[in-house]
Design an enzyme around this catalytic site. Structure first.
Site, PDB file in Angstrom:
ATOM      1  N   LYS A   1     -15.952   1.314 -68.288  1.00 22.81           N
ATOM      2  CA  LYS A   1     -15.222   2.080 -67.272  1.00 22.81           C
ATOM      3  C   LYS A   1     -14.713   1.107 -66.202  1.00 22.81           C
ATOM      4  O   LYS A   1     -15.247   0.002 -66.053  1.00 22.81           O
ATOM      5  CB  LYS A   1     -16.135   3.165 -66.685  1.00 22.81           C
ATOM      6  CG  LYS A   1     -17.453   2.641 -66.102  1.00 22.81           C
ATOM      7  CD  LYS A   1     -17.267   2.023 -64.746  1.00 22.81           C
ATOM      8  CE  LYS A   1     -18.411   1.155 -64.337  1.00 22.81           C
ATOM      9  NZ  LYS A   1     -18.051   0.203 -63.279  1.00 22.81           N
TER      10      LYS A   1
ATOM     11  N   TYR B   1     -19.259   6.235 -60.947  1.00 23.46           N
ATOM     12  CA  TYR B   1     -20.520   6.768 -61.462  1.00 23.46           C
ATOM     13  C   TYR B   1     -20.878   8.078 -60.760  1.00 23.46           C
ATOM     14  O   TYR B   1     -21.364   9.026 -61.391  1.00 23.46           O
ATOM     15  CB  TYR B   1     -21.654   5.765 -61.248  1.00 23.46           C
ATOM     16  CG  TYR B   1     -21.660   4.596 -62.182  1.00 23.46           C
ATOM     17  CD1 TYR B   1     -22.191   4.711 -63.462  1.00 23.46           C
ATOM     18  CD2 TYR B   1     -21.158   3.363 -61.786  1.00 23.46           C
ATOM     19  CE1 TYR B   1     -22.210   3.631 -64.330  1.00 23.46           C
ATOM     20  CE2 TYR B   1     -21.170   2.282 -62.639  1.00 23.46           C
ATOM     21  CZ  TYR B   1     -21.702   2.414 -63.909  1.00 23.46           C
ATOM     22  OH  TYR B   1     -21.714   1.339 -64.761  1.00 23.46           O
TER      23      TYR B   1
END
Length: 374
Positions: free
Chosen positions: A109, A191
């Protein structure tokens, strides 16, 4: 470019790892030890010849590739998948080239730096090619147990998600450079965004954010921190602060109408996690030992490749997170609440059926890399 297809149907998925920075050396490469059932590391890609030689010796690799030779690797027929662990601004190019060559992709990511980049990658993943974003916590027991708890009714209706993700990033680290798509939101705030989405099992409808800087010269190009509010369907609220200038904190809290819960070290990969659940007057504590979080996602993704099933988290998961970050950045720029608009909807969410546990890996020798945090 046409890929040279091997006539061999692999008993396991053959991987290249692109990028030999800290996360690759300390976590991704060692993770193959626990994924031997269906995954094999066959080569690495790096712009640093010294790293390539040392890693090849360490992992018994017969051939490695420079960035300039990446397309040659994709066409060689020697790999089935590539793990992308490159700086953020390189993801789109390296992912799309692999998918168009018929090579499956597991990408760190954020998937891309814009929703348009992410959509192009999702389109490039044809029916026979898999694209997954490396959200390792979708396979982590502590996080999956919190998802189960939040949706069990034991806390009542969960109304609040609140998180802190703070760390001290070293001077000169690439995550402080705007041109590579860095900054707290893309690197660690994502996150918190992803956790709120999997706890609430929904997408935010509107967001608001503020950015802050200090006189610290580290933050000339990117903000030191962001504070975020996200409104979810049912008037549920998620809030978080992500910071590159604060002492280490990685946790999230859930508050429901009947109880509350906290997960400490929630986003970590190199230490144990602790949970505390309070319902009425009773409080219970749970400890989750340190584990390898990278072997599980390799095992899962390779199963998806070998069994021809769609991975969760897919490229769509990465696209939605980036679309939310774009809305947050518009809010920072305008000082206003911003609606989150995405044409895409999620039907699958992480759950306990994706739980994989692997013991921790021994700390490997590293080559020309150090931790990005103090």
């Amino acid at each position: 470019m046409k890929r040279r297809i091997s006539s061999r149907r692999p008993a396991c998925v053959r991987y290249a790892v692109a990028g030999l920075g800290h996360i690759s050396q300390i976590a991704v490469l060692p993770g193959f030890r626990h994924a031997r059932r269906n995954s094999s590391l066959v080569t690495v890609v790096s712009g640093d010849a010294t790293k390539r030689r040392a890693i090849a010796r360490q992992y018994g690799l017969t051939k490695t590739y420079s960035y300039e030779d990446y397309d040659e690797l994709l066409a060689s027929g020697t790999i089935d998948a590539v793990y992308i662990a490159l700086p953020n601004h390189l993801h789109a190019s390296f992912v799309e080239r692999a998918l168009r060559a018929g090579v499956h992709v597991l990408c760190e990511k954020p998937l891309g730096l814009s929703s348009s980049e992410c959509r192009a990658m999702v389109r490039a993943a044809r029916a026979r090619t898999k694209l997954m974003v490396a959200y390792r916590l979708h396979f982590d027991e502590a996080n999956l147990r919190m998802i189960e708890l939040a949706n069990s009714g034991k806390l009542g209706s969960v109304r609040i998600f609140h998180s802190l993700f703070c760390q001290q990033v070293k001077t000169g680290d690439t995550r402080l450079k705007a041109q590579v798509g860095a900054g707290p939101l893309f690197d660690i705030g994502i996150y918190c965004i992803n956790a709120a989405r999997y706890v609430f099992r929904a997408e935010p409808v509107e967001v608001m954010a503020a950015a802050a800087r200090s006189n610290d010269p580290r933050f000339r190009e990117v903000p030191e921190m962001h504070a975020v509010i996200m409104r979810f369907p049912g008037d549920r609220l998620a809030t978080f602060v992500s910071s590159f200038g604060g002492a280490d904190r990685t946790e999230f809290d859930l508050v429901g109408t009947k109880g509350s819960a906290r997960l400490e070290s929630a986003y970590e990969y190199a230490q144990a996690m602790q949970a505390q659940v309070t319902i009425g007057d009773a409080t219970r504590r749970f400890r989750y030992p340190k584990r390898d979080q990278f072997g599980p996602q390799l095992l899962y993704f390779s199963d998806c490749v070998l069994k021809n099933t769609k991975p969760e988290p897919s490229g769509l998961e990465g696209l939605i997170d980036v679309a939310i970050i774009e809305a947050l950045e518009r809010s920072v720029a305008t000082g206003r609440v911003v609606r989150v608009r995405t044409r895409d909807t999620k039907r699958r969410r992480p759950g306990l059926s994706q739980l994989f546990t692997c013991p921790p890996v021994p700390r490997p020798r590293t080559v020309k890399t150090t931790s990005p945090t103090r």
